[in-house]
Design an enzyme around this catalytic site. Sequence first.
Site, PDB file in Angstrom:
ATOM      1  N   HIS A   1      26.673  -2.957-157.331  1.00  0.00           N
ATOM      2  CA  HIS A   1      27.049  -4.270-157.889  1.00  0.00           C
ATOM      3  C   HIS A   1      25.955  -4.880-158.767  1.00  0.00           C
ATOM      4  CE1 HIS A   1      30.660  -4.393-155.550  1.00  0.00           C
ATOM      5  NE2 HIS A   1      30.044  -4.497-154.390  1.00  0.00           N
TER       6      HIS A   1
ATOM      7  N   ASP B   1      33.432   3.707-153.090  1.00  0.00           N
ATOM      8  CA  ASP B   1      33.272   2.485-152.284  1.00  0.00           C
ATOM      9  C   ASP B   1      34.530   1.627-152.480  1.00  0.00           C
ATOM     10  OD1 ASP B   1      30.731   0.623-151.101  1.00  0.00           O
ATOM     11  OD2 ASP B   1      32.376  -0.514-152.016  1.00  0.00           O
TER      12      ASP B   1
ATOM     13  N   HIS C   1      34.853  -1.400-152.902  1.00  0.00           N
ATOM     14  CA  HIS C   1      34.643  -2.461-153.887  1.00  0.00           C
ATOM     15  C   HIS C   1      34.413  -1.856-155.273  1.00  0.00           C
ATOM     16  CE1 HIS C   1      33.303  -4.113-149.919  1.00  0.00           C
ATOM     17  NE2 HIS C   1      34.126  -5.083-150.309  1.00  0.00           N
TER      18      HIS C   1
ATOM     19  N   ASP D   1      33.466   1.844-146.852  1.00  0.00           N
ATOM     20  CA  ASP D   1      34.195   0.618-146.514  1.00  0.00           C
ATOM     21  C   ASP D   1      35.682   0.693-146.863  1.00  0.00           C
ATOM     22  OD1 ASP D   1      33.345   0.597-149.153  1.00  0.00           O
ATOM     23  OD2 ASP D   1      32.124  -1.219-148.956  1.00  0.00           O
TER      24      ASP D   1
HETATM   25  C1  3YP Z   1      29.648  -8.666-150.764  1.00  0.00           C
HETATM   26  C2  3YP Z   1      30.063 -10.098-150.465  1.00  0.00           C
HETATM   27  C3  3YP Z   1      31.535 -10.076-150.232  1.00  0.00           C
HETATM   28  C4  3YP Z   1      31.985  -8.650-150.349  1.00  0.00           C
HETATM   29  C5  3YP Z   1      30.741  -7.830-150.224  1.00  0.00           C
HETATM   30  C6  3YP Z   1      30.867  -6.476-150.847  1.00  0.00           C
HETATM   31  C7  3YP Z   1      29.686  -5.631-150.547  1.00  0.00           C
HETATM   32  C8  3YP Z   1      29.972  -4.175-150.720  1.00  0.00           C
HETATM   33  O1  3YP Z   1      30.181  -3.425-149.795  1.00  0.00           O
HETATM   34  N1  3YP Z   1      30.028  -3.676-151.937  1.00  0.00           N
HETATM   35  O2  3YP Z   1      30.275  -2.382-152.147  1.00  0.00           O
HETATM   36 ZN    ZN Z   2      31.592  -1.916-150.764  1.00  0.00          ZN
END
Ligand code: 3YP
Ligand code: ZN
Length: 383
Positions: free
Chosen positions: A141, A178, A180, A266
């Site tokens: 991210h 992942d 996300h 996840d």
């Molecule tokens: C970070 C804040 C809300 C969701 C979260 C995601 C973190 C993650 O596993 N990114 O791949």
């Molecule tokens: Zn994630």
Amino acid sequence: MTRTGYVWHEIYSWHDTGTYAGLVPAGLHVQPHQNFENPETKTRFAGLVEVSGLLSHLHRISAEPATLTDILRVHTPEHVARIKAESDDRGGDAGDGTSPFGPGSYEIALLAAGGTIEATRAVLDGEAENAYALVRPPGHHAVRDQGMGYCIFANIAVAIEWARANRGVQRIAVVDYDVHHGNGTQSIFEADPDVLTISLHQDRLFPPDAGMRHEQGIGEGFGSVINIPMPAGCGNGAYIDAIDRVVAPAVRAFAPELILVASGFDASAADPLGRMSVTAAGYRAIAERLVVLARDVCDGKLVVSHEGGYSAVYVPYCGLAVLEALSGVHTGVKDPFAEIWDSSPVHALTPWQDEAISASAKLAEALQLIVPAAATTRGAAPR
Ligand code: 3YP
Ligand code: ZN
């Protein structure tokens, strides 16, 4: 059997994400607990790698800190300086207010990026055919000028730029499974035609407005971004179908010299943040396909860097399955949850999942037209 590299360092578990109740800070009427992003999933994964006996079959790669030069190929000096200053003081936040870190996390984040670099180096130098970097904090991210979503530095992006600067690699593909969206990796390379970023993720989960199918890259890089937003509820069938019908054809068309994987667990059936149902058997099947793909297009060169995954009890079995697929070693350790989850009807591909995957499959087909040179030069010709 394959020589598989493995990175893990105890200090990855010392990155302190504070006293939280999962996603929210503790406080009055919110009993103090742990942040969802806490050391447990990773220490228990590393523990199972050892207890299963797999560790003795792996090629241990030592994590080395990324240098400032390495980090600054990707991140702004202001971002790096702020993280260092807060880390040297009492800790702080990587950038979005939900990515807390404690004192010393600057150095740990350098070691996470550096661990991914070292895994990449080992694979490019032929020390290992493929490698798994079990690093923390995660990276996919983080954008150039800030961290977010638990990420401080963009581990995979830093490794990519290291490889291009130090090993003359030109074309690289990133596959992000992942749950996300890999928005950071995408944003760093969206204008770069030599880096293909493919993200499979739960549609509009996080970041909530990112990872749409119409994001296809910018300018010269148009076509080198592929998103596969999947509806909540996908199981092994949908994930394997997305690998077979989108990821594999796109990577074959792009013909990279190296494949990096953002490995979050996840999307698992047990995860508190994702709403998918992938099991260890599903992750094994995905990893087996990526190994075959890498052998077909880039001499097996596959570097996997750990991202999210928040079930302390299940991530270790998902991770072991991936490591077994990479190494070809079978420890005989069974997924104790298999009986509960593997026979679920959620693993059959549904019409609405098929529709989502088919829409992204068009992007993989288009890539062969948008980057026609890729399929023929196989990355050999200098640009
Ligand atoms: C970070 C804040 C809300 C969701 C979260 C995601 C973190 C993650 O596993 N990114 O791949
Ligand atoms: Zn994630």
